[in-house]
Design a protein around this motif. Structure first.
Motif, PDB file in Angstrom:
ATOM      1  N   THR A 176     -22.408  26.459  48.309  1.00 41.87           N
ATOM      2  CA  THR A 176     -23.324  25.449  47.787  1.00 41.87           C
ATOM      3  C   THR A 176     -23.615  24.389  48.834  1.00 41.87           C
ATOM      4  OG1 THR A 176     -21.521  24.093  46.917  1.00 41.87           O
ATOM      5  CG2 THR A 176     -22.423  25.765  45.442  1.00 41.87           C
ATOM      6  N   GLY A 177     -24.687  23.662  48.612  1.00 37.71           N
ATOM      7  CA  GLY A 177     -25.041  22.568  49.501  1.00 37.71           C
ATOM      8  C   GLY A 177     -26.526  22.284  49.438  1.00 37.71           C
ATOM      9  N   GLU A 178     -26.907  21.215  50.089  1.00 35.80           N
ATOM     10  CA  GLU A 178     -28.308  20.803  50.126  1.00 35.80           C
ATOM     11  C   GLU A 178     -29.164  21.849  50.848  1.00 35.80           C
ATOM     12  OE1 GLU A 178     -29.589  18.037  48.606  1.00 35.80           O
ATOM     13  OE2 GLU A 178     -27.558  17.781  47.823  1.00 35.80           O
ATOM     14  N   ALA A 179     -30.431  21.857  50.527  1.00 31.90           N
ATOM     15  CA  ALA A 179     -31.380  22.760  51.193  1.00 31.90           C
ATOM     16  C   ALA A 179     -31.426  22.448  52.682  1.00 31.90           C
ATOM     17  CB  ALA A 179     -32.767  22.600  50.577  1.00 31.90           C
TER      18      ALA A 179
ATOM     19  N   HIS B 201     -29.696  29.205  40.879  1.00 33.40           N
ATOM     20  CA  HIS B 201     -29.843  27.832  40.392  1.00 33.40           C
ATOM     21  C   HIS B 201     -29.305  27.739  38.971  1.00 33.40           C
ATOM     22  CE1 HIS B 201     -32.382  26.709  43.772  1.00 33.40           C
ATOM     23  NE2 HIS B 201     -32.984  27.871  43.610  1.00 33.40           N
TER      24      HIS B 201
END
Length: 183
Positions: free
Chosen positions: A37-40, A183
């Protein structure tokens, strides 16, 4: 040649080592589910590509199947794309020749044994599967063209069928399933 083959891999060695540790544990008989997971834009996809590259080098028999999740995705679309990837595995894992034939043969046998009528539930054209079987010369297969898409299936039945197929395939090959953009 993929982007990861020509690009210097900097940072994320701790994360990469952790992914490899999870994979090795899974292949020793302890299945794993891992979320990256993580920011775009921070390099999740690049990390996974590098991870796959190392796994392929360490385990030539590994089968990696990918499914793409999007906001517009239908309920089963990522799972459909994984099945399609396994049936046409040269796309993602760049397997050719006898190994491609062997992978597809195991997938087709498993689908036939578990219930070929379910393949249509995932929107995979039954005629396309039959064409692939014919093209690869997979003898001894019954005709997929006679299958009928069942109606009124419960989600439990669909998930049970899909799980059985993945278990049967993973009994033959080390198997990694990758869902991107979940998502």
């Amino acid at each position: 040649m993929s982007q990861t083959e020509n690009t210097l891999f900097v940072g994320r060695t701790e994360e990469l080592d952790q992914l490899l540790s999870f994979a090795r544990e899974a292949f020793s008989g302890k299945p794993q589910i891992v979320f990256v997971t993580g920011e775009a834009g921070i390099g999740k996809t690049y990390l996974i590509e590098r991870f796959f590259q190392i796994l392929k080098a360490e385990m030539p028999d590994i089968v990696i199947a990918s499914g793409q999740c999007t906001i517009e995705s239908a309920s089963y679309l990522p799972f459909q794309s994984i099945l399609e990837d396994l049936l046409d595995s040269k796309k993602q894992i760049k397997v050719t020749g006898e190994k491609l034939r062997l992978v597809v043969d195991v997938v087709v046998d498993t689908i036939w044994d578990v219930g070929p009528d379910m393949i249509g539930v995932f929107g995979i054209p039954i005629k396309g599967v039959q064409k692939l079987v014919d093209k690869l010369g997979l003898r001894g297969k019954k005709s997929f063209s006679e299958t009928i898409i069942p109606k009124d299936l419960s989600q439990v039945q669909i998930f049970g069928w899909y799980t059985k197929i993945m278990k049967d395939i993973s009994a033959q090959f080390p198997l990694v399933l990758f869902l991107d953009d979940l998502h």
